[in-house]
Design a protein around this motif. Structure first.
Motif, PDB file in Angstrom:
ATOM      1  N   GLU A  91     -25.422  55.494  38.822  1.00 30.74           N
ATOM      2  CA  GLU A  91     -26.350  55.845  39.892  1.00 30.74           C
ATOM      3  C   GLU A  91     -25.730  55.649  41.270  1.00 30.74           C
ATOM      4  O   GLU A  91     -26.112  56.293  42.227  1.00 30.74           O
ATOM      5  N   ASN A  92     -24.811  54.743  41.387  1.00 32.74           N
ATOM      6  CA  ASN A  92     -24.178  54.413  42.670  1.00 32.74           C
ATOM      7  C   ASN A  92     -22.686  54.733  42.655  1.00 32.74           C
ATOM      8  O   ASN A  92     -21.896  54.022  43.257  1.00 32.74           O
ATOM      9  N   LYS A  93     -22.351  55.818  41.969  1.00 35.12           N
ATOM     10  CA  LYS A  93     -20.943  56.151  41.748  1.00 35.12           C
ATOM     11  C   LYS A  93     -20.123  56.161  43.032  1.00 35.12           C
ATOM     12  O   LYS A  93     -19.012  55.675  43.066  1.00 35.12           O
ATOM     13  N   GLY A  94     -20.674  56.688  44.096  1.00 36.79           N
ATOM     14  CA  GLY A  94     -19.943  56.753  45.357  1.00 36.79           C
ATOM     15  C   GLY A  94     -19.791  55.414  46.045  1.00 36.79           C
ATOM     16  O   GLY A  94     -18.944  55.249  46.913  1.00 36.79           O
ATOM     17  N   LYS A  95     -20.618  54.439  45.669  1.00 38.00           N
ATOM     18  CA  LYS A  95     -20.592  53.133  46.322  1.00 38.00           C
ATOM     19  C   LYS A  95     -19.712  52.121  45.602  1.00 38.00           C
ATOM     20  O   LYS A  95     -19.193  51.206  46.216  1.00 38.00           O
ATOM     21  N   ALA A  96     -19.604  52.247  44.304  1.00 36.09           N
ATOM     22  CA  ALA A  96     -18.796  51.294  43.532  1.00 36.09           C
ATOM     23  C   ALA A  96     -17.314  51.588  43.748  1.00 36.09           C
ATOM     24  O   ALA A  96     -16.896  52.738  43.804  1.00 36.09           O
ATOM     25  N   SER A  97     -16.538  50.544  43.852  1.00 37.75           N
ATOM     26  CA  SER A  97     -15.108  50.709  44.079  1.00 37.75           C
ATOM     27  C   SER A  97     -14.399  51.161  42.803  1.00 37.75           C
ATOM     28  O   SER A  97     -14.915  50.992  41.697  1.00 37.75           O
ATOM     29  N   GLU A  98     -13.226  51.731  42.970  1.00 36.96           N
ATOM     30  CA  GLU A  98     -12.408  52.105  41.808  1.00 36.96           C
ATOM     31  C   GLU A  98     -12.044  50.860  40.996  1.00 36.96           C
ATOM     32  O   GLU A  98     -11.878  50.930  39.785  1.00 36.96           O
ATOM     33  N   LYS A  99     -11.944  49.738  41.674  1.00 36.24           N
ATOM     34  CA  LYS A  99     -11.626  48.488  40.983  1.00 36.24           C
ATOM     35  C   LYS A  99     -12.702  48.152  39.945  1.00 36.24           C
ATOM     36  O   LYS A  99     -12.389  47.652  38.860  1.00 36.24           O
ATOM     37  N   CYS A 100     -13.971  48.439  40.254  1.00 40.22           N
ATOM     38  CA  CYS A 100     -15.055  48.189  39.294  1.00 40.22           C
ATOM     39  C   CYS A 100     -14.833  48.979  38.014  1.00 40.22           C
ATOM     40  O   CYS A 100     -14.961  48.448  36.914  1.00 40.22           O
ATOM     41  N   MET A 101     -14.492  50.257  38.152  1.00 40.70           N
ATOM     42  CA  MET A 101     -14.274  51.089  36.967  1.00 40.70           C
ATOM     43  C   MET A 101     -13.044  50.625  36.213  1.00 40.70           C
ATOM     44  O   MET A 101     -13.018  50.622  34.978  1.00 40.70           O
ATOM     45  N   SER A 102     -12.026  50.203  36.936  1.00 43.93           N
ATOM     46  CA  SER A 102     -10.816  49.682  36.311  1.00 43.93           C
ATOM     47  C   SER A 102     -11.126  48.423  35.502  1.00 43.93           C
ATOM     48  O   SER A 102     -10.676  48.273  34.360  1.00 43.93           O
ATOM     49  N   LEU A 103     -11.914  47.525  36.080  1.00 41.49           N
ATOM     50  CA  LEU A 103     -12.266  46.283  35.389  1.00 41.49           C
ATOM     51  C   LEU A 103     -13.164  46.549  34.182  1.00 41.49           C
ATOM     52  O   LEU A 103     -12.964  45.957  33.118  1.00 41.49           O
ATOM     53  N   LEU A 104     -14.148  47.442  34.330  1.00 42.86           N
ATOM     54  CA  LEU A 104     -15.012  47.780  33.201  1.00 42.86           C
ATOM     55  C   LEU A 104     -14.195  48.391  32.068  1.00 42.86           C
ATOM     56  O   LEU A 104     -14.344  48.014  30.906  1.00 42.86           O
ATOM     57  N   SER A 105     -13.310  49.319  32.398  1.00 39.97           N
ATOM     58  CA  SER A 105     -12.451  49.929  31.380  1.00 39.97           C
ATOM     59  C   SER A 105     -11.591  48.869  30.704  1.00 39.97           C
ATOM     60  O   SER A 105     -11.428  48.883  29.483  1.00 39.97           O
ATOM     61  N   HIS A 106     -11.054  47.962  31.493  1.00 43.15           N
ATOM     62  CA  HIS A 106     -10.206  46.892  30.949  1.00 43.15           C
ATOM     63  C   HIS A 106     -10.983  46.022  29.959  1.00 43.15           C
ATOM     64  O   HIS A 106     -10.469  45.685  28.887  1.00 43.15           O
ATOM     65  N   ILE A 107     -12.218  45.668  30.293  1.00 39.40           N
ATOM     66  CA  ILE A 107     -13.052  44.881  29.379  1.00 39.40           C
ATOM     67  C   ILE A 107     -13.195  45.604  28.050  1.00 39.40           C
ATOM     68  O   ILE A 107     -13.012  45.018  26.981  1.00 39.40           O
ATOM     69  N   LEU A 108     -13.527  46.890  28.120  1.00 40.88           N
ATOM     70  CA  LEU A 108     -13.718  47.681  26.905  1.00 40.88           C
ATOM     71  C   LEU A 108     -12.419  47.801  26.114  1.00 40.88           C
ATOM     72  O   LEU A 108     -12.405  47.672  24.888  1.00 40.88           O
ATOM     73  N   ASN A 109     -11.326  48.052  26.810  1.00 39.11           N
ATOM     74  CA  ASN A 109     -10.029  48.222  26.145  1.00 39.11           C
ATOM     75  C   ASN A 109      -9.593  46.959  25.422  1.00 39.11           C
ATOM     76  O   ASN A 109      -9.147  47.009  24.272  1.00 39.11           O
ATOM     77  N   VAL A 110      -9.708  45.828  26.105  1.00 40.32           N
ATOM     78  CA  VAL A 110      -9.242  44.575  25.518  1.00 40.32           C
ATOM     79  C   VAL A 110     -10.138  44.161  24.352  1.00 40.32           C
ATOM     80  O   VAL A 110      -9.645  43.640  23.350  1.00 40.32           O
ATOM     81  N   HIS A 111     -11.430  44.439  24.456  1.00 41.09           N
ATOM     82  CA  HIS A 111     -12.322  44.175  23.326  1.00 41.09           C
ATOM     83  C   HIS A 111     -11.844  44.971  22.110  1.00 41.09           C
ATOM     84  O   HIS A 111     -11.719  44.427  21.010  1.00 41.09           O
ATOM     85  N   GLN A 112     -11.514  46.223  22.320  1.00 43.09           N
ATOM     86  CA  GLN A 112     -11.028  47.071  21.218  1.00 43.09           C
ATOM     87  C   GLN A 112      -9.688  46.572  20.695  1.00 43.09           C
ATOM     88  O   GLN A 112      -9.453  46.546  19.490  1.00 43.09           O
ATOM     89  N   ILE A 113      -8.826  46.131  21.580  1.00 43.78           N
ATOM     90  CA  ILE A 113      -7.513  45.597  21.171  1.00 43.78           C
ATOM     91  C   ILE A 113      -7.702  44.358  20.297  1.00 43.78           C
ATOM     92  O   ILE A 113      -7.063  44.215  19.258  1.00 43.78           O
ATOM     93  N   TRP A 114      -8.602  43.448  20.711  1.00 47.73           N
ATOM     94  CA  TRP A 114      -8.845  42.240  19.912  1.00 47.73           C
ATOM     95  C   TRP A 114      -9.474  42.590  18.567  1.00 47.73           C
ATOM     96  O   TRP A 114      -9.093  42.039  17.535  1.00 47.73           O
ATOM     97  N   ASN A 115     -10.443  43.513  18.559  1.00 49.21           N
ATOM     98  CA  ASN A 115     -11.012  43.950  17.278  1.00 49.21           C
ATOM     99  C   ASN A 115      -9.912  44.502  16.379  1.00 49.21           C
ATOM    100  O   ASN A 115      -9.942  44.328  15.163  1.00 49.21           O
ATOM    101  N   GLY A 116      -8.942  45.145  16.977  1.00 54.60           N
ATOM    102  CA  GLY A 116      -7.839  45.736  16.229  1.00 54.60           C
ATOM    103  C   GLY A 116      -6.946  44.709  15.536  1.00 54.60           C
ATOM    104  O   GLY A 116      -6.190  45.074  14.632  1.00 54.60           O
ATOM    105  N   LYS A 117      -7.037  43.447  15.930  1.00 52.68           N
ATOM    106  CA  LYS A 117      -6.266  42.403  15.240  1.00 52.68           C
ATOM    107  C   LYS A 117      -6.752  42.272  13.795  1.00 52.68           C
ATOM    108  O   LYS A 117      -6.022  41.832  12.928  1.00 52.68           O
ATOM    109  N   PHE A 118      -7.994  42.682  13.556  1.00 52.10           N
ATOM    110  CA  PHE A 118      -8.588  42.639  12.214  1.00 52.10           C
ATOM    111  C   PHE A 118      -8.457  43.982  11.510  1.00 52.10           C
ATOM    112  O   PHE A 118      -8.546  44.051  10.295  1.00 52.10           O
ATOM    113  N   GLN A 119      -8.321  45.042  12.279  1.00 53.37           N
ATOM    114  CA  GLN A 119      -8.215  46.401  11.748  1.00 53.37           C
ATOM    115  C   GLN A 119      -7.014  47.083  12.404  1.00 53.37           C
ATOM    116  O   GLN A 119      -7.169  47.901  13.305  1.00 53.37           O
ATOM    117  N   PRO A 120      -5.804  46.757  11.947  1.00 56.37           N
ATOM    118  CA  PRO A 120      -4.601  47.272  12.609  1.00 56.37           C
ATOM    119  C   PRO A 120      -4.476  48.796  12.587  1.00 56.37           C
ATOM    120  O   PRO A 120      -3.700  49.358  13.347  1.00 56.37           O
TER     121      PRO A 120
END
Length: 126
Positions: free
Chosen positions: A3-32
């Motif tokens: 809703e506030n796409k123009g107001k949120a910084s690119e850093k916010c999207m970078s951090l959100l993506s990083h959270i999702l990516n690392v969660h998937q990477i850790w899950n992958g330790k069980f499912q290589p």
């Protein structure tokens, strides 16, 4: 953030993506067999909900399938070998997410946005 796409910084999207990516990477330790995202790979906001849902489902599968005291051997991004319990790896996923959610909240405030509540206890009350 949508809703506030123009107001949120690119850093916010970078951090959100990083959270999702690392969660998937850790899950992958069980499912290589899972092809992991890059740690700092950026996603479009429209795809984040689906990635988050898949990560959640993967973590629930781990909880259901593994003895949480089972030792899991894995390597980190530098190739170093580690052994941790399934429980500790799942805790790492949560702890890592909490750290970066706080950074996103700070970024929101610096850009004149009020972040949503992300406290676990608040989530459980709703």
């Amino acid at each position: 953030m949508n809703e506030n796409k123009g107001k949120a910084s690119e850093k916010c999207m970078s951090l959100l993506s990083h959270i999702l990516n690392v969660h998937q990477i850790w899950n992958g330790k069980f499912q290589p067999e899972l092809a992991p995202y890059g740690s700092w790979e950026i996603h479009q906001i429209q795809g984040c909900h689906e990635i988050n849902s898949k990560n959640f489902e993967g973590s629930i599968l781990i909880i259901d399938k593994y003895d949480l005291n089972r030792m899991i051997q894995y390597s980190n991004s530098k190739g170093h070998i580690f052994n941790n319990t399934a429980r500790d790896i799942l805790f790492q996923i949560i702890n890592h997410s909490t750290y970066h959610r706080a950074q996103i909240a700070t970024e929101f405030r610096q850009n004149g946005l009020e972040p949503i509540l992300t406290d676990y206890i608040y989530y459980k009350m709703t």
